[in-house]
Design an enzyme around this catalytic site. Structure first.
Site: not given
Length: 340
Positions: A45, A174
């Site tokens: 990401h 996360d």
């Protein structure tokens, strides 16, 4: 793998985004967040997303001019429309606004609809704890995971972020609702590596650790099996309700790239008004001390808790490892001659 410094990585990404049409302040902010995600070990990401992000900009799937427009305010709850603008910019603005609301009301909730991929959700949890705030945040996505009992994609993997500030190191979770994200599968496949545990189903409907086989079937495994599937569905429903935006099956109809048209929630809490920030940090430090003293399992590795590895990397990593093919492509997008 190729090694680069975070400053050089950020500089090249920023140049690529400027050439893709982002305004200078947006290119700088996005490049910093992508570079920091890469430094934190989340290449999928970070730098790995840049070619796809540039492609989405070129296709018009992400509108760099898309405004962050307030459409409703109900005390400590505010709703915004993202108009398919920059997901990273919108998510950071939503986090900042939720922090301001929390300072005023002890908690703040910002809901955003019609936004685009926020890239690494943990970015905004880390930002909150660095401001002394606790947070719960999540996003829905297009259908990319089978609901439990299904073989076709019917629910999102709907990443969830939770964060609580500490003195020594914060707790920051996360996680997607899939055992592994598609980004992680891609990284492991490129490395020729297997998953440490089963992450999805192969063409025969059997659980497998082969990332390539899972990507071929698109049958990623919900974390916790039916429990992860159920949580993904409720996160989707709550995001759509609070933002008055799209749920997963409605995002599917947008027919744009991954994450475009999504609904996102940013809840922030002010520990200063909940017993004090010092008490909060002591509580977190006592928890991590307790965890660190637990007996390690047979693997011999240290006991883990959310945020520990990222905190370590932020204070000890000076050079970042990146995929040489991705690095070459990002340099090309930046208009630079590759060193390879």
């Amino acid at each position: 793998m190729t090694r680069v410094t975070i400053d050089h990585l950020q500089e090249v990404i920023e140049q690529a985004l400027l050439r893709a049409g982002l305004a200078p302040e947006d290119a700088t902010a996005c490049a910093r967040i992508h570079a920091e995600s890469t430094r934190d070990g989340v290449n999928s990401h970070g730098i790995d997303r840049i070619p796809r992000f540039v492609d989405y900009l070129a296709r018009g799937w992400v509108d760099p001019q898309g405004a962050f427009e307030q459409v409703q305010r109900l005390g400590a709850l505010e709703v915004y429309d993202g108009h398919f603008g920059l997901g990273v910019r919108h998510a950071m603005r939503a986090t900042e606004r939720a922090i301001a609301l929390a300072r005023e009301h002890s908690m703040g909730l910002v809901a955003v609809r019609n936004t685009t991929h926020w890239m690494r959700g943990g970015t905004y949890g880390w930002h909150a704890v660095e401001q002394g705030m606790a947070a719960i945040m999540w996003t829905n996505t297009e259908s990319c995971m089978p609901a439990w009992g299904a073989s076709s994609q019917s629910i999102g993997n709907n990443p969830l972020v939770m964060a609580v500030p500490g003195e020594t190191s914060p707790l920051v979770l996360d996680m997607a609702m899939s055992q592994f994200s598609y980004g992680r599968l891609g990284v492991l496949q490129a490395q020729g590596a297997s998953l440490p545990v089963a992450g999805g189903f192969d063409e025969h409907g059997q659980l497998t650790c082969d990332p390539g086989a899972i990507q071929a079937t698109r049958r990623i495994l919900p974390t916790g099996y039916w429990k992860g599937s159920g949580l993904a569905i409720l996160l989707d429903a709550m995001a759509a309700l609070l933002s008055q935006g799209r749920s997963t099956h409605e995002i599917d109809r947008v027919e744009r790239g991954s994450g475009t048209g999504s609904s996102q929630i940013f809840m922030v809490f002010d520990p200063e008004q909940l017993g004090g920030i010092d008490a909060c940090r002591r509580m977190v430090d006592d928890m991590t001390t307790h965890l660190s003293q637990a007996m390690p399992d047979e693997s011999g590795r240290a006991v883990r808790w959310p945020g520990a590895s990222t905190f370590h990397r932020r204070h000890h990593v000076t050079e970042i490892e990146v995929n040489p093919d991705i690095w070459q492509e990002v340099q090309r997008l930046a208009g630079r001659v590759s060193l390879r």
